[in-house]
Enzyme design. Structure first.
Site, mmCIF file in Angstrom:
data_model
loop_
_atom_site.group_PDB
_atom_site.id
_atom_site.type_symbol
_atom_site.label_atom_id
_atom_site.label_comp_id
_atom_site.label_asym_id
_atom_site.label_seq_id
_atom_site.Cartn_x
_atom_site.Cartn_y
_atom_site.Cartn_z
ATOM 1 N N GLY A 1 -1.298 7.681 1.116
ATOM 2 C CA GLY A 1 -1.824 7.561 2.471
ATOM 3 C C GLY A 1 -0.779 7.119 3.474
ATOM 4 O O GLY A 1 0.384 7.529 3.410
ATOM 5 N N ASP B 1 -1.359 -6.876 -7.206
ATOM 6 C CA ASP B 1 -2.790 -6.805 -6.943
ATOM 7 C C ASP B 1 -3.090 -7.874 -5.896
ATOM 8 O O ASP B 1 -3.087 -9.070 -6.199
ATOM 9 C CB ASP B 1 -3.561 -7.069 -8.237
ATOM 10 C CG ASP B 1 -5.063 -7.141 -8.008
ATOM 11 O OD1 ASP B 1 -5.509 -7.027 -6.839
ATOM 12 O OD2 ASP B 1 -5.798 -7.318 -9.002
ATOM 13 N N ASP C 1 2.404 -1.943 -4.425
ATOM 14 C CA ASP C 1 1.086 -1.331 -4.573
ATOM 15 C C ASP C 1 0.533 -1.713 -5.936
ATOM 16 O O ASP C 1 1.278 -2.162 -6.809
ATOM 17 C CB ASP C 1 1.173 0.203 -4.425
ATOM 18 C CG ASP C 1 -0.145 0.811 -3.940
ATOM 19 O OD1 ASP C 1 -1.177 0.635 -4.632
ATOM 20 O OD2 ASP C 1 -0.157 1.436 -2.875
ATOM 21 N N GLY D 1 0.826 -1.206 0.000
ATOM 22 C CA GLY D 1 0.000 0.000 0.000
ATOM 23 C C GLY D 1 0.857 1.251 0.000
ATOM 24 O O GLY D 1 0.515 2.274 0.606
ATOM 25 N N TYR E 1 -15.784 -4.452 5.264
ATOM 26 C CA TYR E 1 -14.622 -3.727 5.788
ATOM 27 C C TYR E 1 -14.385 -4.071 7.258
ATOM 28 O O TYR E 1 -13.281 -4.449 7.650
ATOM 29 C CB TYR E 1 -14.823 -2.214 5.620
ATOM 30 C CG TYR E 1 -13.574 -1.453 5.979
ATOM 31 C CD1 TYR E 1 -12.539 -1.322 5.066
ATOM 32 C CD2 TYR E 1 -13.410 -0.893 7.244
ATOM 33 C CE1 TYR E 1 -11.373 -0.657 5.393
ATOM 34 C CE2 TYR E 1 -12.243 -0.229 7.586
ATOM 35 C CZ TYR E 1 -11.244 -0.102 6.656
ATOM 36 O OH TYR E 1 -10.079 0.546 6.987
#
Lengths: 264, 264
Positions: B14, B49, B34, B10, B156
């Site tokens: 962020g 992915d 990422d 990631g 989530y």
């Protein structure tokens, strides 16, 4: 955070002493408090008996602000005959001392309380912690201990449950003053009071230490306390940090049969 | 821990991007992964992915050991139509990638998983997490989502509950390999996916942010992740660290009426 002023209670030995040495090695000015005089160099030492209101008041008078951080390490282990002292020093005195120091803390200052794995039962102890927190006099404390059949092991656990819950209780009020407070809950730590815990908690503790491979070290606890005192942990507020080499995870994993989540 | 090799998923933006920058500023060699290419300098970048088993396998082939630390930051927010991807990337792919990297981790290496305050309901979700963890194929995942009525918000929360529980489930096995794993659970964080959370969690999140004064920042989360990756946190194992500016403490204090513990 270099050259900041940090106050540490329980500075004479164990975790408190390691924390003072670590903070000084990083360039901070450390004032240590204890009932006994430390056998190493500190920037300042103030003698205090946290079981005595007048001793706490006298110590507070000797402390000048502005202070960047406070770590409440001082604690009495579960030992026969010490029920009163345990509750006074580990919670009531800690709370009194912290309130007394509040106005000398700089905006952004961090307060860290040494709790314990022995306090993990706080969910089931909320009502008793509230009754302890409402005690105002030595006489009321004696009555509380007698009426609730508090032995030394229970006094110790209760004092740490109280520290964990009180830390969360103060979070919103502290935020309004630009302050924050967190607690650290070590499992068994290799200090000279480890034998007291072995006697009080017996096989359960021994099994946990065996699974973790060893008890923790005072240095390992000091590192986490130092992080919580530093601006790097600034968004951590009102949190209790378990620090036990995995003991909590082993026990939770057993209880909930979490091995089902693993691929093998 | 200077010059250590750290892997971060990631990494494009962020929290992941801030963590990579922070670690590089401290002298570490950082490999970022990422689905999208980062817009800043990394020591190495690998496209992956995490919803695809073959993409994970290909990424693992490009990663050389020995590796000192892994931080799993990659995550998909609660967004309509993404139920499958959320469960794949946030938990199933994270778990697969971590297992695949295990043999390249050095003794003493630290694994850190980004969970979330949204996963705090794990105590009540153990059974559903076990059913998710048992899913082995894409078809089984579709069936699970349909049979259990999983919408994006639930997907989530469930993915983060699973991360918190799995982290604890692996602790003892990792210890035997000289490895450790912890999770961090931020509350609302000011990144470009904050709007997704506002839509999914609504007023409850807004109230928490208001009481805390603001959302957290990616830098604040990165600092805590960096500490968990470092040897200074070495005795922290199998622990979830709430990182929410006090939100958890406010809510617990309300629910248990902890203001009774304060002296005023």
């Amino acid at each position: 955070m270099n050259n900041s002023n940090i106050v540490v209670t329980g500075a004479a030995n164990g975790v408190g002493a390691e924390l003072c040495k670590l903070l000084r090695s990083r360039g901070h000015r450390v004032t240590g408090l204890d009932i006994a005089e430390p056998k190493y160099d500190l920037d300042a030492f103030i003698r205090v008996d946290l079981s005595s209101e007048s001793s706490i008041a006298a110590a507070l008078e000797q402390l000048d602000g502005p202070i960047d951080g406070l770590c409440n390490v001082a604690g009495v282990p579960p030992r026969q005959g010490l029920e009163t002292t345990i509750l006074q020093v580990n919670f009531l005195g800690l709370r009194r001392f912290t309130y007394g120091l509040m106005d000398k803390l700089k905006e952004g200052a961090s307060i860290v309380n040494l709790a314990s794995r022995a306090g993990y039962g706080w969910r089931e102890a909320v009502d008793q912690v509230k009754r302890l927190a409402a005690v105002r006099t030595a006489q009321e404390l004696e009555t509380f201990i007698r009426d609730e059949n508090i032995d030394p092991a229970r006094a110790y656990n209760l004092s740490k449950e109280a520290v964990i819950l009180w830390t969360q209780a103060e979070t919103e009020a502290l935020l309004a003053r630009g302050l924050r407070m967190n607690s650290v809950s070590p499992g068994a730590v290799a200090t000279d009071i480890l034998d007291d815990f072995s006697r009080a908690f017996g096989d359960k503790m021994a099994r946990n230490v065996e699974r973790a491979g060893r008890p923790g070290t005072p240095e390992e606890v000091a590192e986490v306390a130092a992080f919580l005192l530093s601006p790097a942990s600034g968004w951590m507020k009102g949190v209790d940090i378990p620090l036990d080499g995995g003991m909590g995870a082993f026990n939770l994993s057993d209880a909930l049969e979490l091995s089902a989540l693993r691929l093998s």
